[in-house]
Motif scaffolding. Structure first.
Motif, PDB file in Angstrom:
ATOM      1  N   SER A   1     -91.731  37.248 -48.797  1.00  0.00           N
ATOM      2  CA  SER A   1     -92.888  38.107 -48.571  1.00  0.00           C
ATOM      3  C   SER A   1     -92.597  38.991 -47.365  1.00  0.00           C
ATOM      4  O   SER A   1     -92.080  38.515 -46.356  1.00  0.00           O
ATOM      5  CB  SER A   1     -94.127  37.238 -48.335  1.00  0.00           C
ATOM      6  OG  SER A   1     -95.265  38.059 -48.199  1.00  0.00           O
ATOM      7  N   CYS A   2     -92.892  40.285 -47.493  1.00  0.00           N
ATOM      8  CA  CYS A   2     -92.597  41.202 -46.392  1.00  0.00           C
ATOM      9  C   CYS A   2     -93.549  40.951 -45.234  1.00  0.00           C
ATOM     10  O   CYS A   2     -94.763  40.992 -45.395  1.00  0.00           O
ATOM     11  CB  CYS A   2     -92.716  42.648 -46.854  1.00  0.00           C
ATOM     12  SG  CYS A   2     -91.338  43.107 -47.894  1.00  0.00           S
ATOM     13  N   GLY A   3     -92.961  40.692 -44.081  1.00  0.00           N
ATOM     14  CA  GLY A   3     -93.743  40.432 -42.880  1.00  0.00           C
ATOM     15  C   GLY A   3     -94.000  41.716 -42.108  1.00  0.00           C
ATOM     16  O   GLY A   3     -93.751  42.814 -42.597  1.00  0.00           O
TER      17      GLY A   3
ATOM     18  N   GLY B   1     -81.905  51.356 -42.277  1.00  0.00           N
ATOM     19  CA  GLY B   1     -83.215  51.766 -42.784  1.00  0.00           C
ATOM     20  C   GLY B   1     -84.026  50.516 -43.100  1.00  0.00           C
ATOM     21  O   GLY B   1     -83.485  49.427 -43.294  1.00  0.00           O
ATOM     22  N   TRP B   2     -85.333  50.691 -43.177  1.00  0.00           N
ATOM     23  CA  TRP B   2     -86.261  49.576 -43.374  1.00  0.00           C
ATOM     24  C   TRP B   2     -85.992  48.819 -44.684  1.00  0.00           C
ATOM     25  O   TRP B   2     -86.012  47.581 -44.727  1.00  0.00           O
ATOM     26  CB  TRP B   2     -87.677  50.160 -43.354  1.00  0.00           C
ATOM     27  CG  TRP B   2     -88.798  49.236 -43.644  1.00  0.00           C
ATOM     28  CD1 TRP B   2     -88.872  47.900 -43.349  1.00  0.00           C
ATOM     29  CD2 TRP B   2     -90.045  49.586 -44.265  1.00  0.00           C
ATOM     30  NE1 TRP B   2     -90.096  47.400 -43.741  1.00  0.00           N
ATOM     31  CE2 TRP B   2     -90.827  48.402 -44.308  1.00  0.00           C
ATOM     32  CE3 TRP B   2     -90.586  50.769 -44.783  1.00  0.00           C
ATOM     33  CZ2 TRP B   2     -92.118  48.391 -44.853  1.00  0.00           C
ATOM     34  CZ3 TRP B   2     -91.865  50.743 -45.311  1.00  0.00           C
ATOM     35  CH2 TRP B   2     -92.619  49.576 -45.352  1.00  0.00           C
ATOM     36  N   HIS B   3     -85.712  49.552 -45.763  1.00  0.00           N
ATOM     37  CA  HIS B   3     -85.617  48.908 -47.080  1.00  0.00           C
ATOM     38  C   HIS B   3     -84.383  48.006 -47.200  1.00  0.00           C
ATOM     39  O   HIS B   3     -84.456  46.921 -47.768  1.00  0.00           O
ATOM     40  CB  HIS B   3     -85.620  49.967 -48.185  1.00  0.00           C
ATOM     41  CG  HIS B   3     -86.566  51.097 -47.913  1.00  0.00           C
ATOM     42  ND1 HIS B   3     -87.918  50.887 -47.766  1.00  0.00           N
ATOM     43  CD2 HIS B   3     -86.357  52.427 -47.712  1.00  0.00           C
ATOM     44  CE1 HIS B   3     -88.506  52.055 -47.509  1.00  0.00           C
ATOM     45  NE2 HIS B   3     -87.580  53.005 -47.470  1.00  0.00           N
TER      46      HIS B   3
ATOM     47  N   GLU C   1     -82.969  46.424 -44.872  1.00  0.00           N
ATOM     48  CA  GLU C   1     -83.189  45.210 -44.066  1.00  0.00           C
ATOM     49  C   GLU C   1     -83.739  44.097 -44.951  1.00  0.00           C
ATOM     50  O   GLU C   1     -83.267  42.962 -44.918  1.00  0.00           O
ATOM     51  CB  GLU C   1     -84.196  45.481 -42.932  1.00  0.00           C
ATOM     52  CG  GLU C   1     -83.697  46.465 -41.885  1.00  0.00           C
ATOM     53  CD  GLU C   1     -84.771  46.884 -40.878  1.00  0.00           C
ATOM     54  OE1 GLU C   1     -84.462  47.722 -40.018  1.00  0.00           O
ATOM     55  OE2 GLU C   1     -85.922  46.396 -40.947  1.00  0.00           O
ATOM     56  N   CYS C   2     -84.751  44.438 -45.768  1.00  0.00           N
ATOM     57  CA  CYS C   2     -85.395  43.404 -46.596  1.00  0.00           C
ATOM     58  C   CYS C   2     -84.496  42.939 -47.740  1.00  0.00           C
ATOM     59  O   CYS C   2     -84.490  41.758 -48.066  1.00  0.00           O
ATOM     60  CB  CYS C   2     -86.740  43.886 -47.123  1.00  0.00           C
ATOM     61  SG  CYS C   2     -88.065  43.648 -45.909  1.00  0.00           S
ATOM     62  N   SER C   3     -83.727  43.860 -48.354  1.00  0.00           N
ATOM     63  CA  SER C   3     -82.795  43.420 -49.401  1.00  0.00           C
ATOM     64  C   SER C   3     -81.818  42.400 -48.816  1.00  0.00           C
ATOM     65  O   SER C   3     -81.534  41.367 -49.428  1.00  0.00           O
ATOM     66  CB  SER C   3     -82.000  44.606 -49.957  1.00  0.00           C
ATOM     67  OG  SER C   3     -82.744  45.275 -50.967  1.00  0.00           O
TER      68      SER C   3
ATOM     69  N   PRO D   1     -92.749  53.450 -51.026  1.00  0.00           N
ATOM     70  CA  PRO D   1     -91.375  53.356 -51.515  1.00  0.00           C
ATOM     71  C   PRO D   1     -90.672  52.021 -51.229  1.00  0.00           C
ATOM     72  O   PRO D   1     -89.629  51.754 -51.810  1.00  0.00           O
ATOM     73  CB  PRO D   1     -90.678  54.462 -50.710  1.00  0.00           C
ATOM     74  CG  PRO D   1     -91.394  54.491 -49.395  1.00  0.00           C
ATOM     75  CD  PRO D   1     -92.830  54.153 -49.718  1.00  0.00           C
ATOM     76  N   HIS D   2     -91.262  51.171 -50.354  1.00  0.00           N
ATOM     77  CA  HIS D   2     -90.476  50.042 -49.835  1.00  0.00           C
ATOM     78  C   HIS D   2     -89.904  49.139 -50.924  1.00  0.00           C
ATOM     79  O   HIS D   2     -88.695  48.904 -50.983  1.00  0.00           O
ATOM     80  CB  HIS D   2     -91.330  49.255 -48.843  1.00  0.00           C
ATOM     81  CG  HIS D   2     -90.591  48.183 -48.115  1.00  0.00           C
ATOM     82  ND1 HIS D   2     -89.385  48.404 -47.497  1.00  0.00           N
ATOM     83  CD2 HIS D   2     -90.879  46.868 -47.906  1.00  0.00           C
ATOM     84  CE1 HIS D   2     -88.977  47.280 -46.929  1.00  0.00           C
ATOM     85  NE2 HIS D   2     -89.846  46.331 -47.177  1.00  0.00           N
ATOM     86  N   HIS D   3     -90.755  48.630 -51.800  1.00  0.00           N
ATOM     87  CA  HIS D   3     -90.251  47.673 -52.786  1.00  0.00           C
ATOM     88  C   HIS D   3     -89.451  48.340 -53.901  1.00  0.00           C
ATOM     89  O   HIS D   3     -88.497  47.759 -54.420  1.00  0.00           O
ATOM     90  CB  HIS D   3     -91.408  46.835 -53.337  1.00  0.00           C
ATOM     91  CG  HIS D   3     -91.934  45.868 -52.316  1.00  0.00           C
ATOM     92  ND1 HIS D   3     -93.122  45.193 -52.447  1.00  0.00           N
ATOM     93  CD2 HIS D   3     -91.421  45.476 -51.122  1.00  0.00           C
ATOM     94  CE1 HIS D   3     -93.310  44.426 -51.379  1.00  0.00           C
ATOM     95  NE2 HIS D   3     -92.296  44.584 -50.561  1.00  0.00           N
ATOM     96  N   GLU D   4     -89.863  49.546 -54.265  1.00  0.00           N
ATOM     97  CA  GLU D   4     -89.071  50.291 -55.252  1.00  0.00           C
ATOM     98  C   GLU D   4     -87.638  50.435 -54.734  1.00  0.00           C
ATOM     99  O   GLU D   4     -86.662  50.273 -55.493  1.00  0.00           O
ATOM    100  CB  GLU D   4     -89.702  51.685 -55.434  1.00  0.00           C
ATOM    101  CG  GLU D   4     -89.145  52.477 -56.585  1.00  0.00           C
ATOM    102  CD  GLU D   4     -89.644  51.978 -57.937  1.00  0.00           C
ATOM    103  OE1 GLU D   4     -90.846  52.057 -58.197  1.00  0.00           O
ATOM    104  OE2 GLU D   4     -88.807  51.490 -58.731  1.00  0.00           O
ATOM    105  N   ASN D   5     -87.487  50.695 -53.451  1.00  0.00           N
ATOM    106  CA  ASN D   5     -86.166  50.898 -52.864  1.00  0.00           C
ATOM    107  C   ASN D   5     -85.391  49.595 -52.695  1.00  0.00           C
ATOM    108  O   ASN D   5     -84.183  49.545 -52.933  1.00  0.00           O
ATOM    109  CB  ASN D   5     -86.299  51.629 -51.525  1.00  0.00           C
ATOM    110  CG  ASN D   5     -86.797  53.062 -51.709  1.00  0.00           C
ATOM    111  OD1 ASN D   5     -86.837  53.560 -52.837  1.00  0.00           O
ATOM    112  ND2 ASN D   5     -87.166  53.710 -50.621  1.00  0.00           N
ATOM    113  N   GLU D   6     -86.088  48.525 -52.322  1.00  0.00           N
ATOM    114  CA  GLU D   6     -85.420  47.218 -52.221  1.00  0.00           C
ATOM    115  C   GLU D   6     -84.813  46.849 -53.579  1.00  0.00           C
ATOM    116  O   GLU D   6     -83.662  46.418 -53.681  1.00  0.00           O
ATOM    117  CB  GLU D   6     -86.423  46.118 -51.856  1.00  0.00           C
ATOM    118  CG  GLU D   6     -86.805  46.032 -50.403  1.00  0.00           C
ATOM    119  CD  GLU D   6     -87.720  44.826 -50.170  1.00  0.00           C
ATOM    120  OE1 GLU D   6     -87.477  43.751 -50.758  1.00  0.00           O
ATOM    121  OE2 GLU D   6     -88.682  44.967 -49.412  1.00  0.00           O
ATOM    122  N   LEU D   7     -85.651  47.027 -54.619  1.00  0.00           N
ATOM    123  CA  LEU D   7     -85.222  46.677 -55.972  1.00  0.00           C
ATOM    124  C   LEU D   7     -84.011  47.530 -56.386  1.00  0.00           C
ATOM    125  O   LEU D   7     -83.037  47.022 -56.942  1.00  0.00           O
ATOM    126  CB  LEU D   7     -86.417  46.889 -56.902  1.00  0.00           C
ATOM    127  CG  LEU D   7     -86.344  46.407 -58.337  1.00  0.00           C
ATOM    128  CD1 LEU D   7     -87.744  46.055 -58.816  1.00  0.00           C
ATOM    129  CD2 LEU D   7     -85.766  47.441 -59.263  1.00  0.00           C
TER     130      LEU D   7
HETATM  131 ZN   LIG Z   1     -89.846  44.306 -46.891  1.00  0.00          ZN
END
Ligand SMILES: [Zn+2]
Length: 423
Positions: A25-27, A196-198, A200-202, A225-231
Protein backbone atom coordinates in the motif's frame (compact mmCIF):
# COMPACT_ATOMS: atom_id res chain seq x y z
CA UNK A 1 -13.49 -13.63 0.01
CA UNK A 2 -13.75 -11.09 -2.78
CA UNK A 3 -12.39 -7.56 -3.24
CA UNK A 4 -13.22 -4.89 -5.82
CA UNK A 5 -10.40 -4.58 -8.35
CA UNK A 6 -9.72 -1.33 -10.22
CA UNK A 7 -7.89 -3.10 -13.05
CA UNK A 8 -10.72 -5.46 -14.04
CA UNK A 9 -13.44 -3.13 -12.73
CA UNK A 10 -15.11 -6.02 -11.00
CA UNK A 11 -14.84 -8.33 -8.02
CA UNK A 12 -11.68 -10.43 -7.67
CA UNK A 13 -11.93 -13.70 -5.76
CA UNK A 14 -9.10 -14.36 -3.30
CA UNK A 15 -7.45 -17.79 -3.40
CA UNK A 16 -9.43 -20.48 -1.61
CA UNK A 17 -8.08 -22.35 0.34
CA UNK A 18 -6.16 -19.41 1.80
CA UNK A 19 -2.49 -19.06 0.87
CA UNK A 20 0.07 -16.27 0.84
CA UNK A 21 -1.38 -12.75 0.67
CA UNK A 22 1.24 -10.14 -0.12
CA UNK A 23 -0.07 -6.57 0.06
CA UNK A 24 1.63 -3.31 -0.87
CA UNK A 25 0.00 0.00 0.00
CA UNK A 26 1.40 3.40 -0.94
CA UNK A 27 2.36 5.32 2.16
CA UNK A 28 2.81 9.04 2.69
CA UNK A 29 5.23 11.51 1.18
CA UNK A 30 6.90 12.82 4.30
CA UNK A 31 7.03 16.63 4.40
CA UNK A 32 4.44 17.55 7.06
CA UNK A 33 2.26 15.93 9.73
CA UNK A 34 -0.12 13.57 7.97
CA UNK A 35 -3.75 14.47 7.51
CA UNK A 36 -6.74 12.36 8.69
CA UNK A 37 -7.30 11.48 5.02
CA UNK A 38 -3.74 10.20 4.57
CA UNK A 39 -4.40 7.68 7.34
CA UNK A 40 -7.27 5.96 5.48
CA UNK A 41 -5.15 3.54 3.37
CA UNK A 42 -3.02 2.74 6.46
CA UNK A 43 -6.08 1.93 8.59
CA UNK A 44 -7.75 -0.21 5.92
CA UNK A 45 -4.56 -2.13 5.13
CA UNK A 46 -3.97 -2.87 8.83
CA UNK A 47 -7.60 -4.05 9.25
CA UNK A 48 -7.50 -6.13 6.09
CA UNK A 49 -4.30 -7.77 7.33
CA UNK A 50 -6.01 -8.74 10.63
CA UNK A 51 -9.07 -10.12 8.87
CA UNK A 52 -7.06 -12.10 6.33
CA UNK A 53 -4.86 -13.54 9.09
CA UNK A 54 -7.97 -14.49 11.04
CA UNK A 55 -9.33 -16.36 8.01
CA UNK A 56 -6.08 -18.27 7.45
CA UNK A 57 -4.04 -16.27 4.94
CA UNK A 58 -0.30 -15.77 5.41
CA UNK A 59 -0.18 -12.01 5.10
CA UNK A 60 2.84 -9.87 4.38
CA UNK A 61 2.05 -6.17 4.34
CA UNK A 62 4.38 -3.45 3.08
CA UNK A 63 3.52 0.24 3.43
CA UNK A 64 6.29 2.45 2.11
CA UNK A 65 7.53 5.86 3.17
CA UNK A 66 8.20 8.24 0.26
CA UNK A 67 11.15 10.22 1.55
CA UNK A 68 12.47 11.39 -1.85
CA UNK A 69 9.96 13.61 -3.68
CA UNK A 70 9.49 17.04 -5.27
CA UNK A 71 7.13 18.07 -2.45
CA UNK A 72 9.91 17.61 0.13
CA UNK A 73 12.41 19.71 -1.86
CA UNK A 74 9.74 22.42 -2.25
CA UNK A 75 8.78 22.39 1.43
CA UNK A 76 12.36 22.71 2.71
CA UNK A 77 14.75 24.16 0.13
CA UNK A 78 18.29 23.22 1.12
CA UNK A 79 17.13 21.14 4.10
CA UNK A 80 14.99 18.42 2.53
CA UNK A 81 16.86 15.49 4.10
CA UNK A 82 16.28 16.80 7.60
CA UNK A 83 12.59 17.51 6.92
CA UNK A 84 12.12 14.02 5.49
CA UNK A 85 13.74 12.45 8.58
CA UNK A 86 11.59 14.48 10.97
CA UNK A 87 8.38 13.95 9.04
CA UNK A 88 9.08 10.18 8.94
CA UNK A 89 9.23 10.21 12.75
CA UNK A 90 5.96 12.21 12.92
CA UNK A 91 4.27 9.71 10.61
CA UNK A 92 5.45 6.71 12.67
CA UNK A 93 4.37 8.41 15.90
CA UNK A 94 0.95 9.51 14.62
CA UNK A 95 0.01 6.20 12.98
CA UNK A 96 1.20 4.29 16.07
CA UNK A 97 -1.32 6.40 18.00
CA UNK A 98 -4.07 4.52 16.13
CA UNK A 99 -3.08 1.42 18.11
CA UNK A 100 -3.17 -0.93 15.12
CA UNK A 101 0.47 -2.05 15.21
CA UNK A 102 2.97 -1.67 12.35
CA UNK A 103 3.08 -3.26 8.87
CA UNK A 104 5.57 -6.11 8.25
CA UNK A 105 7.73 -3.87 6.04
CA UNK A 106 8.03 -0.09 5.98
CA UNK A 107 10.57 0.52 3.22
CA UNK A 108 11.90 4.01 2.60
CA UNK A 109 12.74 5.30 -0.86
CA UNK A 110 16.17 6.46 0.38
CA UNK A 111 17.03 2.86 1.34
CA UNK A 112 16.07 1.42 -2.05
CA UNK A 113 17.98 3.65 -4.50
CA UNK A 114 20.31 0.86 -5.79
CA UNK A 115 17.28 -1.31 -6.66
CA UNK A 116 15.62 1.68 -8.38
CA UNK A 117 18.74 2.38 -10.47
CA UNK A 118 18.98 -1.29 -11.45
CA UNK A 119 15.37 -1.26 -12.65
CA UNK A 120 15.92 1.91 -14.70
CA UNK A 121 18.98 0.32 -16.33
CA UNK A 122 16.92 -2.73 -17.27
CA UNK A 123 14.18 -0.52 -18.73
CA UNK A 124 16.72 1.39 -20.87
CA UNK A 125 18.25 -1.87 -22.06
CA UNK A 126 14.83 -3.24 -23.04
CA UNK A 127 13.98 -0.05 -24.99
CA UNK A 128 11.34 1.15 -22.53
CA UNK A 129 13.33 4.18 -21.35
CA UNK A 130 15.78 6.79 -22.65
CA UNK A 131 18.20 9.31 -21.23
CA UNK A 132 18.20 13.06 -22.00
CA UNK A 133 20.86 15.27 -20.32
CA UNK A 134 20.99 13.32 -17.07
CA UNK A 135 17.23 12.69 -16.90
CA UNK A 136 15.74 9.31 -17.79
CA UNK A 137 12.18 8.99 -19.13
CA UNK A 138 9.81 6.07 -19.59
CA UNK A 139 8.75 5.59 -23.22
CA UNK A 140 4.95 5.27 -22.90
CA UNK A 141 4.45 4.45 -26.62
CA UNK A 142 6.36 1.17 -26.11
CA UNK A 143 3.92 -0.23 -23.56
CA UNK A 144 0.71 -1.30 -25.30
CA UNK A 145 -1.32 -1.75 -22.10
CA UNK A 146 -0.64 1.82 -20.94
CA UNK A 147 -3.81 3.52 -19.67
CA UNK A 148 -5.68 0.32 -18.81
CA UNK A 149 -5.66 0.79 -15.04
CA UNK A 150 -6.93 4.39 -15.20
CA UNK A 151 -9.26 3.64 -18.10
CA UNK A 152 -7.65 5.91 -20.71
CA UNK A 153 -7.08 5.12 -24.37
CA UNK A 154 -3.32 4.64 -24.84
CA UNK A 155 -3.19 7.36 -27.54
CA UNK A 156 -5.28 9.81 -25.48
CA UNK A 157 -3.39 9.59 -22.18
CA UNK A 158 -3.11 12.93 -20.38
CA UNK A 159 0.19 14.73 -20.60
CA UNK A 160 2.33 14.38 -17.48
CA UNK A 161 5.31 16.40 -16.23
CA UNK A 162 5.44 18.91 -19.15
CA UNK A 163 9.00 19.11 -20.46
CA UNK A 164 10.14 19.87 -24.04
CA UNK A 165 13.06 17.42 -23.82
CA UNK A 166 10.78 14.39 -23.76
CA UNK A 167 10.08 12.38 -26.91
CA UNK A 168 6.37 12.28 -26.11
CA UNK A 169 4.12 14.37 -23.84
CA UNK A 170 2.89 11.18 -22.14
CA UNK A 171 6.38 10.09 -21.01
CA UNK A 172 7.31 10.39 -17.33
CA UNK A 173 10.58 10.67 -15.41
CA UNK A 174 12.33 7.63 -13.95
CA UNK A 175 15.42 9.61 -12.93
CA UNK A 176 15.84 13.36 -12.51
CA UNK A 177 19.19 15.12 -12.78
CA UNK A 178 20.16 17.15 -9.71
CA UNK A 179 18.97 20.77 -9.85
CA UNK A 180 20.42 23.79 -8.04
CA UNK A 181 18.97 24.04 -4.54
CA UNK A 182 18.28 20.30 -4.23
CA UNK A 183 20.42 19.27 -1.28
CA UNK A 184 20.19 15.49 -1.67
CA UNK A 185 21.31 13.44 -4.65
CA UNK A 186 22.65 10.01 -5.49
CA UNK A 187 25.30 8.82 -7.96
CA UNK A 188 23.98 7.01 -11.00
CA UNK A 189 25.09 5.98 -14.50
CA UNK A 190 23.41 9.25 -15.63
CA UNK A 191 25.20 11.50 -13.11
CA UNK A 192 24.02 13.02 -9.83
CA UNK A 193 20.30 12.94 -9.41
CA UNK A 194 17.40 11.20 -7.73
CA UNK A 195 14.67 8.74 -8.66
CA UNK A 196 11.16 9.64 -9.80
CA UNK A 197 8.30 8.85 -7.44
CA UNK A 198 6.83 5.96 -9.46
CA UNK A 199 10.02 3.91 -9.82
CA UNK A 200 10.54 4.15 -6.05
CA UNK A 201 7.32 2.19 -5.45
CA UNK A 202 7.98 -0.40 -8.18
CA UNK A 203 11.39 -1.10 -6.60
CA UNK A 204 10.22 -1.05 -2.96
CA UNK A 205 7.25 -3.36 -3.53
CA UNK A 206 9.26 -5.90 -5.55
CA UNK A 207 12.17 -5.84 -3.10
CA UNK A 208 9.95 -6.95 -0.21
CA UNK A 209 7.09 -8.84 -1.85
CA UNK A 210 8.63 -10.17 -5.07
CA UNK A 211 7.88 -9.50 -8.75
CA UNK A 212 4.38 -10.88 -8.32
CA UNK A 213 2.10 -10.16 -5.38
CA UNK A 214 -1.60 -10.29 -4.59
CA UNK A 215 -2.83 -6.80 -3.72
CA UNK A 216 -1.74 -3.22 -4.35
CA UNK A 217 -3.61 -0.50 -2.45
CA UNK A 218 -3.71 3.24 -2.10
CA UNK A 219 -6.00 6.24 -2.40
CA UNK A 220 -8.16 6.79 -5.46
CA UNK A 221 -6.03 9.87 -6.28
CA UNK A 222 -3.07 7.55 -7.02
CA UNK A 223 -4.62 5.60 -9.91
CA UNK A 224 -3.23 8.07 -12.44
CA UNK A 225 -0.44 8.72 -12.93
CA UNK A 226 1.25 6.98 -9.98
CA UNK A 227 -0.15 3.46 -10.21
CA UNK A 228 -0.52 3.47 -13.98
CA UNK A 229 3.21 4.22 -14.11
CA UNK A 230 4.22 1.66 -11.47
CA UNK A 231 2.35 -0.99 -13.43
CA UNK A 232 3.93 0.11 -16.75
CA UNK A 233 7.45 -0.01 -15.27
CA UNK A 234 7.14 -3.44 -13.69
CA UNK A 235 5.15 -5.15 -16.44
CA UNK A 236 7.53 -3.82 -19.11
CA UNK A 237 10.17 -5.97 -17.39
CA UNK A 238 7.92 -9.03 -17.60
CA UNK A 239 6.95 -8.90 -13.94
CA UNK A 240 3.36 -9.79 -13.19
CA UNK A 241 3.35 -7.20 -10.37
CA UNK A 242 0.06 -6.72 -8.46
CA UNK A 243 -2.88 -8.98 -9.30
CA UNK A 244 -5.59 -6.93 -7.56
CA UNK A 245 -5.70 -3.12 -7.27
CA UNK A 246 -7.67 -1.64 -4.37
CA UNK A 247 -8.31 2.10 -4.31
CA UNK A 248 -9.97 3.67 -1.32
CA UNK A 249 -12.36 6.63 -1.64
CA UNK A 250 -11.13 10.03 -0.54
CA UNK A 251 -11.89 11.68 2.76
CA UNK A 252 -13.91 14.88 2.30
CA UNK A 253 -13.68 17.81 4.64
CA UNK A 254 -16.97 19.36 3.57
CA UNK A 255 -17.03 22.87 2.17
CA UNK A 256 -14.21 25.41 2.27
CA UNK A 257 -15.82 27.11 5.27
CA UNK A 258 -15.65 23.98 7.32
CA UNK A 259 -12.16 23.23 6.14
CA UNK A 260 -11.19 26.55 7.67
CA UNK A 261 -13.12 26.07 10.91
CA UNK A 262 -11.57 22.65 11.48
CA UNK A 263 -8.18 24.30 11.07
CA UNK A 264 -5.24 22.15 12.07
CA UNK A 265 -7.52 19.60 13.75
CA UNK A 266 -7.36 17.76 10.45
CA UNK A 267 -3.88 16.42 11.15
CA UNK A 268 -4.04 12.84 12.41
CA UNK A 269 -2.18 13.92 15.54
CA UNK A 270 -4.81 16.52 16.45
CA UNK A 271 -7.73 14.33 15.44
CA UNK A 272 -6.44 11.62 17.81
CA UNK A 273 -6.02 14.16 20.60
CA UNK A 274 -9.50 15.63 19.99
CA UNK A 275 -11.64 12.52 19.48
CA UNK A 276 -9.49 9.64 20.72
CA UNK A 277 -8.48 6.58 18.73
CA UNK A 278 -11.67 4.58 19.33
CA UNK A 279 -14.01 7.23 17.94
CA UNK A 280 -11.68 7.95 15.04
CA UNK A 281 -11.38 4.25 14.10
CA UNK A 282 -15.15 3.80 14.28
CA UNK A 283 -15.51 6.85 12.06
CA UNK A 284 -13.24 5.24 9.43
CA UNK A 285 -15.17 1.95 9.70
CA UNK A 286 -18.58 3.53 9.12
CA UNK A 287 -17.82 4.13 5.45
CA UNK A 288 -17.25 1.50 2.78
CA UNK A 289 -13.58 1.74 1.79
CA UNK A 290 -14.40 2.37 -1.88
CA UNK A 291 -16.67 5.35 -1.15
CA UNK A 292 -15.84 8.93 -0.15
CA UNK A 293 -15.86 9.54 3.58
CA UNK A 294 -17.20 12.81 5.07
CA UNK A 295 -15.21 14.14 8.00
CA UNK A 296 -17.67 16.42 9.80
CA UNK A 297 -18.65 17.21 13.38
CA UNK A 298 -21.81 15.15 12.82
CA UNK A 299 -20.06 12.02 11.51
CA UNK A 300 -17.52 12.19 14.35
CA UNK A 301 -20.29 12.67 16.93
CA UNK A 302 -22.12 9.65 15.59
CA UNK A 303 -18.91 7.59 15.77
CA UNK A 304 -18.47 8.70 19.41
CA UNK A 305 -22.07 7.62 20.14
CA UNK A 306 -21.36 4.28 18.53
CA UNK A 307 -18.28 3.78 20.72
CA UNK A 308 -20.41 4.56 23.77
CA UNK A 309 -23.02 2.05 22.55
CA UNK A 310 -20.40 -0.71 22.44
CA UNK A 311 -19.09 0.25 25.91
CA UNK A 312 -22.66 0.03 27.22
CA UNK A 313 -22.90 -3.55 26.02
CA UNK A 314 -19.88 -4.42 28.15
CA UNK A 315 -21.38 -2.60 31.14
CA UNK A 316 -24.43 -4.85 30.95
CA UNK A 317 -24.56 -8.59 31.53
CA UNK A 318 -23.46 -10.72 28.59
CA UNK A 319 -26.22 -12.52 26.69
CA UNK A 320 -25.57 -15.23 24.14
CA UNK A 321 -25.89 -14.09 20.53
CA UNK A 322 -28.27 -15.93 18.19
CA UNK A 323 -26.94 -18.85 16.16
CA UNK A 324 -25.12 -17.77 12.99
CA UNK A 325 -24.19 -14.32 14.31
CA UNK A 326 -20.46 -14.64 13.63
CA UNK A 327 -21.14 -16.05 10.16
CA UNK A 328 -23.16 -12.94 9.28
CA UNK A 329 -20.33 -10.70 10.48
CA UNK A 330 -17.76 -12.73 8.53
CA UNK A 331 -19.91 -12.73 5.40
CA UNK A 332 -19.98 -8.91 5.43
CA UNK A 333 -16.19 -8.67 5.61
CA UNK A 334 -15.70 -11.43 3.04
CA UNK A 335 -17.92 -9.48 0.64
CA UNK A 336 -15.52 -6.72 -0.41
CA UNK A 337 -14.54 -5.96 3.19
CA UNK A 338 -17.80 -4.24 4.01
CA UNK A 339 -16.95 -2.73 7.41
CA UNK A 340 -20.19 -0.69 7.87
CA UNK A 341 -22.27 -3.82 7.31
CA UNK A 342 -20.07 -5.89 9.66
CA UNK A 343 -20.36 -3.24 12.38
CA UNK A 344 -24.13 -3.07 11.95
CA UNK A 345 -24.26 -6.83 12.58
CA UNK A 346 -22.00 -6.59 15.66
CA UNK A 347 -24.02 -3.67 16.98
CA UNK A 348 -26.94 -6.02 17.70
CA UNK A 349 -24.88 -8.33 19.89
CA UNK A 350 -24.96 -8.45 23.69
CA UNK A 351 -22.50 -11.35 23.80
CA UNK A 352 -19.27 -10.00 25.31
CA UNK A 353 -16.95 -12.71 24.01
CA UNK A 354 -18.27 -12.55 20.46
CA UNK A 355 -18.27 -8.75 20.38
CA UNK A 356 -14.71 -8.58 21.69
CA UNK A 357 -13.64 -11.01 18.96
CA UNK A 358 -15.24 -8.79 16.30
CA UNK A 359 -13.87 -5.53 17.70
CA UNK A 360 -10.34 -7.02 17.73
CA UNK A 361 -10.36 -6.91 13.91
CA UNK A 362 -10.61 -3.12 14.13
CA UNK A 363 -8.23 -2.71 17.05
CA UNK A 364 -11.22 -1.78 19.20
CA UNK A 365 -11.24 -4.54 21.83
CA UNK A 366 -10.31 -1.74 24.24
CA UNK A 367 -14.00 -0.74 24.20
CA UNK A 368 -14.59 -3.83 26.33
CA UNK A 369 -11.92 -2.99 28.87
CA UNK A 370 -13.78 -1.24 31.64
CA UNK A 371 -11.74 0.63 34.25
CA UNK A 372 -11.21 -1.21 37.52
CA UNK A 373 -12.92 0.07 40.64
CA UNK A 374 -10.67 1.23 43.50
CA UNK A 375 -10.23 -1.27 46.41
CA UNK A 376 -12.47 0.66 48.84
CA UNK A 377 -15.36 0.48 46.34
CA UNK A 378 -14.74 -3.23 45.78
CA UNK A 379 -14.82 -3.71 49.57
CA UNK A 380 -18.20 -1.93 49.80
CA UNK A 381 -19.54 -4.17 47.03
CA UNK A 382 -18.33 -7.29 48.90
CA UNK A 383 -20.03 -6.15 52.10
CA UNK A 384 -23.19 -5.51 50.12
CA UNK A 385 -23.07 -9.01 48.60
CA UNK A 386 -22.73 -10.47 52.13
CA UNK A 387 -25.64 -8.33 53.36
CA UNK A 388 -27.80 -9.59 50.48
CA UNK A 389 -26.82 -13.20 51.12
CA UNK A 390 -27.86 -12.73 54.76
CA UNK A 391 -31.08 -11.03 53.63
CA UNK A 392 -30.16 -7.73 55.36
CA UNK A 393 -31.67 -5.68 52.53
CA UNK A 394 -31.65 -2.30 54.30
CA UNK A 395 -27.89 -2.62 54.84
CA UNK A 396 -27.46 -3.68 51.21
CA UNK A 397 -29.31 -0.55 50.01
CA UNK A 398 -27.22 1.67 52.23
CA UNK A 399 -24.02 0.13 50.82
CA UNK A 400 -25.27 0.55 47.26
CA UNK A 401 -25.78 4.28 47.90
CA UNK A 402 -22.23 4.51 49.23
CA UNK A 403 -20.93 2.85 46.06
CA UNK A 404 -22.89 5.28 43.89
CA UNK A 405 -21.58 8.26 45.83
CA UNK A 406 -18.09 7.04 45.00
CA UNK A 407 -19.02 7.18 41.28
CA UNK A 408 -19.77 3.50 40.61
CA UNK A 409 -22.77 1.37 39.88
CA UNK A 410 -23.01 -2.15 41.24
CA UNK A 411 -24.77 -4.81 39.22
CA UNK A 412 -25.54 -8.31 40.36
CA UNK A 413 -24.43 -10.91 37.89
CA UNK A 414 -23.69 -14.63 37.89
CA UNK A 415 -20.13 -13.89 38.93
CA UNK A 416 -21.07 -12.33 42.27
CA UNK A 417 -21.25 -8.65 41.23
CA UNK A 418 -20.00 -6.22 38.63
CA UNK A 419 -18.86 -2.63 39.13
CA UNK A 420 -19.17 -0.15 36.30
CA UNK A 421 -18.34 3.55 36.34
CA UNK A 422 -21.30 5.95 36.41
CA UNK A 423 -21.32 7.78 33.08
ZN1 LIG B 1 3.42 4.32 -4.48
Amino acid sequence: MRLSDTLTRGPAELPDPPGPMRIYSCGPTVYQRIHVGNAVPFVFAMWLRRWLQRTGYEVQLAINITDINDKIYEAAPGASAELARNATEWYLEDTSGLGLGRPDFEPRATETVPEQIAMIEQLIEAGFAYEVDGDVYYRVSRFAEYGRLSGQRPDKVEEQEPNPRKEDARDFALWKANKPGEDTWWDSPWGHGRPGWHIECSAMSEKHLGIEFEVHGGGLDLVFPHHENELAQSRALGHRFAKIWMHNGMLRLGDAEMHKSLGNVVTLQNALATWGRETLLLFYATGHWRKPLDFTDETLASAAARAEGFRDVFRSPSQPAPEGSWERFAAALDDDFNTPEALAVAHEWRDHALLRRALEIFGLESLGELPEAPPEVVELARERARARAERRFDDADELRRGIEQAGWIVRDSDAEFQLVPRS
